[in-house]
Design a protein around this motif. Structure first.
Motif, PDB file in Angstrom:
ATOM      1  N   SER A 251       3.306 -14.368  -6.035  1.00 53.38           N
ATOM      2  CA  SER A 251       4.435 -13.560  -4.938  1.00 53.38           C
ATOM      3  C   SER A 251       4.755 -12.328  -4.786  1.00 53.38           C
ATOM      4  CB  SER A 251       5.382 -14.561  -4.925  1.00 53.38           C
ATOM      5  OG  SER A 251       6.424 -13.773  -6.414  1.00 53.38           O
ATOM      6  N   GLN A 252       4.483 -11.819  -5.973  1.00 52.31           N
ATOM      7  CA  GLN A 252       4.710 -10.101  -5.399  1.00 52.31           C
ATOM      8  C   GLN A 252       3.749  -9.333  -5.361  1.00 52.31           C
ATOM      9  OE1 GLN A 252       7.662  -8.338  -5.522  1.00 52.31           O
ATOM     10  NE2 GLN A 252       8.714  -9.911  -6.093  1.00 52.31           N
ATOM     11  N   LEU A 253       1.988 -10.050  -5.646  1.00 45.69           N
ATOM     12  CA  LEU A 253       0.626  -8.884  -5.915  1.00 45.69           C
ATOM     13  C   LEU A 253       0.242  -9.384  -4.429  1.00 45.69           C
ATOM     14  CD1 LEU A 253      -1.708  -8.008  -6.874  1.00 45.69           C
ATOM     15  CD2 LEU A 253      -2.681 -10.349  -7.864  1.00 45.69           C
ATOM     16  N   VAL A 254       0.391 -10.996  -4.014  1.00 44.03           N
ATOM     17  CA  VAL A 254       0.167 -10.888  -2.551  1.00 44.03           C
ATOM     18  C   VAL A 254       0.991  -9.861  -1.421  1.00 44.03           C
ATOM     19  CG1 VAL A 254       0.250 -12.830  -0.923  1.00 44.03           C
ATOM     20  CG2 VAL A 254      -0.700 -13.457  -3.178  1.00 44.03           C
ATOM     21  N   ALA A 255       2.387 -10.007  -1.689  1.00 48.13           N
ATOM     22  CA  ALA A 255       2.728  -8.987  -1.117  1.00 48.13           C
ATOM     23  C   ALA A 255       2.248  -7.406  -0.886  1.00 48.13           C
ATOM     24  CB  ALA A 255       5.064  -8.844  -1.168  1.00 48.13           C
ATOM     25  N   ALA A 256       2.267  -7.001  -1.885  1.00 48.81           N
ATOM     26  CA  ALA A 256       1.732  -5.874  -2.290  1.00 48.81           C
ATOM     27  C   ALA A 256       0.301  -5.433  -1.445  1.00 48.81           C
ATOM     28  CB  ALA A 256       1.332  -4.918  -4.284  1.00 48.81           C
ATOM     29  N   LEU A 257      -0.295  -6.299  -1.953  1.00 46.59           N
ATOM     30  CA  LEU A 257      -1.802  -6.401  -1.323  1.00 46.59           C
ATOM     31  C   LEU A 257      -2.228  -7.056   0.024  1.00 46.59           C
ATOM     32  CD1 LEU A 257      -3.844  -7.987  -4.156  1.00 46.59           C
ATOM     33  CD2 LEU A 257      -3.444  -4.996  -3.292  1.00 46.59           C
ATOM     34  N   ALA A 258      -0.509  -6.924   0.634  1.00 45.71           N
ATOM     35  CA  ALA A 258      -0.819  -7.081   2.370  1.00 45.71           C
ATOM     36  C   ALA A 258      -1.013  -6.416   3.044  1.00 45.71           C
ATOM     37  CB  ALA A 258       0.519  -8.059   2.777  1.00 45.71           C
ATOM     38  N   ASN A 259      -1.049  -4.972   2.001  1.00 49.65           N
ATOM     39  CA  ASN A 259      -1.610  -3.987   2.590  1.00 49.65           C
ATOM     40  C   ASN A 259      -2.527  -3.354   2.350  1.00 49.65           C
ATOM     41  OD1 ASN A 259      -2.215  -1.374   3.516  1.00 49.65           O
ATOM     42  ND2 ASN A 259      -0.176  -0.593   2.766  1.00 49.65           N
ATOM     43  N   THR A 260      -3.626  -3.085   2.941  1.00 52.48           N
ATOM     44  CA  THR A 260      -5.282  -3.284   2.784  1.00 52.48           C
ATOM     45  C   THR A 260      -5.231  -1.284   2.667  1.00 52.48           C
ATOM     46  OG1 THR A 260      -5.840  -2.963   5.083  1.00 52.48           O
ATOM     47  CG2 THR A 260      -5.727  -5.004   4.469  1.00 52.48           C
ATOM     48  N   SER A 261      -4.675  -0.780   2.520  1.00 49.75           N
ATOM     49  CA  SER A 261      -4.808   0.324   2.181  1.00 49.75           C
ATOM     50  C   SER A 261      -4.575   0.992   1.358  1.00 49.75           C
ATOM     51  CB  SER A 261      -4.294   1.409   3.181  1.00 49.75           C
ATOM     52  OG  SER A 261      -2.872   1.068   3.032  1.00 49.75           O
ATOM     53  N   VAL A 262      -3.955  -0.509   0.634  1.00 43.26           N
ATOM     54  CA  VAL A 262      -3.366  -0.186  -1.307  1.00 43.26           C
ATOM     55  C   VAL A 262      -4.206  -0.758  -1.796  1.00 43.26           C
ATOM     56  CG1 VAL A 262      -1.273  -1.342  -2.837  1.00 43.26           C
ATOM     57  CG2 VAL A 262      -0.646  -0.242  -0.807  1.00 43.26           C
ATOM     58  N   SER A 263      -4.893  -0.490  -3.135  1.00 47.10           N
ATOM     59  CA  SER A 263      -6.163  -0.147  -3.757  1.00 47.10           C
ATOM     60  C   SER A 263      -5.711  -1.745  -4.592  1.00 47.10           C
ATOM     61  CB  SER A 263      -6.735   0.676  -4.485  1.00 47.10           C
ATOM     62  OG  SER A 263      -5.548   0.767  -5.941  1.00 47.10           O
ATOM     63  N   LEU A 264      -6.292  -2.260  -4.889  1.00 47.53           N
ATOM     64  CA  LEU A 264      -6.065  -3.434  -5.836  1.00 47.53           C
ATOM     65  C   LEU A 264      -5.176  -3.497  -7.243  1.00 47.53           C
ATOM     66  CD1 LEU A 264      -9.360  -6.046  -5.506  1.00 47.53           C
ATOM     67  CD2 LEU A 264      -7.261  -6.002  -3.948  1.00 47.53           C
ATOM     68  N   ALA A 265      -6.216  -2.211  -7.813  1.00 49.23           N
ATOM     69  CA  ALA A 265      -5.259  -1.801  -8.989  1.00 49.23           C
ATOM     70  C   ALA A 265      -3.855  -1.084  -8.426  1.00 49.23           C
ATOM     71  CB  ALA A 265      -6.330  -1.002  -9.997  1.00 49.23           C
TER      72      ALA A 265
END
Length: 250
Positions: free
Chosen positions: A36-50
């Protein structure tokens, strides 16, 4: 497993073999919260996957500071991510849950098999015994105990646990979306139909996924495993591992 219209995440919690983890919550709790935290963090596409994975690991660690997060067996998981970003498909793989691209004339498999290079002698000891035997259980506990000392170290292998540094050791990359017909993000419990059991090709897997969906692939995995319940033909840690697959089409 989690997803949105542009994101697929597959996490596979590492087995504890009944050993202490220093955490009162357990592996399922860890996997659920990391997802759930990973999905939230990556909702912003300017944030890299790593960067998103590092942030998610750090946030989950902050949720249970009372646990012993320095324990080498602290709850952990493999991570595989696929995200559509404009005309590109970004991928991240940490440990042995692969991302597979069906291209127009071939397949590309992205996985991290560093874990297979760790403690080959103890691994062989586990594999010489049938599953569901006392000897197998004891050998597996010895193997996991030793394996934990190599987890998230420069000479071992990397998984998501309590230290966000692990994210910097993931395999990452981008592929032009126009070069890909479809993709699958799988736990190793699902991919082993091809990689371990050799009972299907990737072409057959993708045809199955396209025709009947992920449930049919998982049924096929279980059907194959049922023919070898004690691991005589295909030595393994348990009769059937957790299996998840996200099938992505555009």
């Amino acid at each position: 497993m989690a997803g949105t219209p542009t994101l697929a995440v597959v996490l596979d919690g590492l087995s504890t073999a009944g050993l202490d983890t220093g955490c009162r919550h357990g592996v399922p709790w860890y996997v659920s919260h990391l997802g759930s935290q990973l999905v939230a963090a990556l909702a912003n596409t300017s944030v890299s996957l790593a960067a998103g994975l590092a942030e998610a690991i750090e946030r989950v660690a902050a949720l249970h500071p009372g646990c012993d997060l320095k324990n080498p067996g602290t709850p952990s998981a493999t991570v595989s991510v696929l995200r559509q970003r404009g005309g590109y498909l970004d991928h991240l793989v940490l440990a042995d849950s692969p991302v597979v691209f069906e291209e127009h004339h071939d397949f590309t498999v992205i996985t991290d098999l560093r874990v297979d290079e760790v403690l080959p002698d103890l691994r062989a000891e586990v594999e010489q015994y049938e599953t569901h035997t006392v000897e197998h259980e004891k050998a597996l506990r010895r193997f996991v105990t030793a394996q934990r000392q190599s987890r998230n170290t420069s000479t071992g292998y990397w998984v998501a646990a309590a230290d966000p540094e692990a994210a910097s050791h993931a395999i990452v990359g981008s592929t032009a979306a126009e070069a890909v017909r479809a993709a699958a993000v799988l736990s190793d419990g699902a991919s082993r139909l091809v990689t371990e059991y050799a009972m299907a090709t990737w072409a057959e897997v993708f045809a199955m996924l396209r025709a009947d969906g992920p449930r049919e692939l998982l049924r096929e995995v279980r059907k194959v495993e049922a023919t070898d319940p004690t691991g005589r033909r295909w030595p393994r840690y348990k009769s059937g591992d957790d299996a998840s697959v996200a099938f992505c089409q555009w």
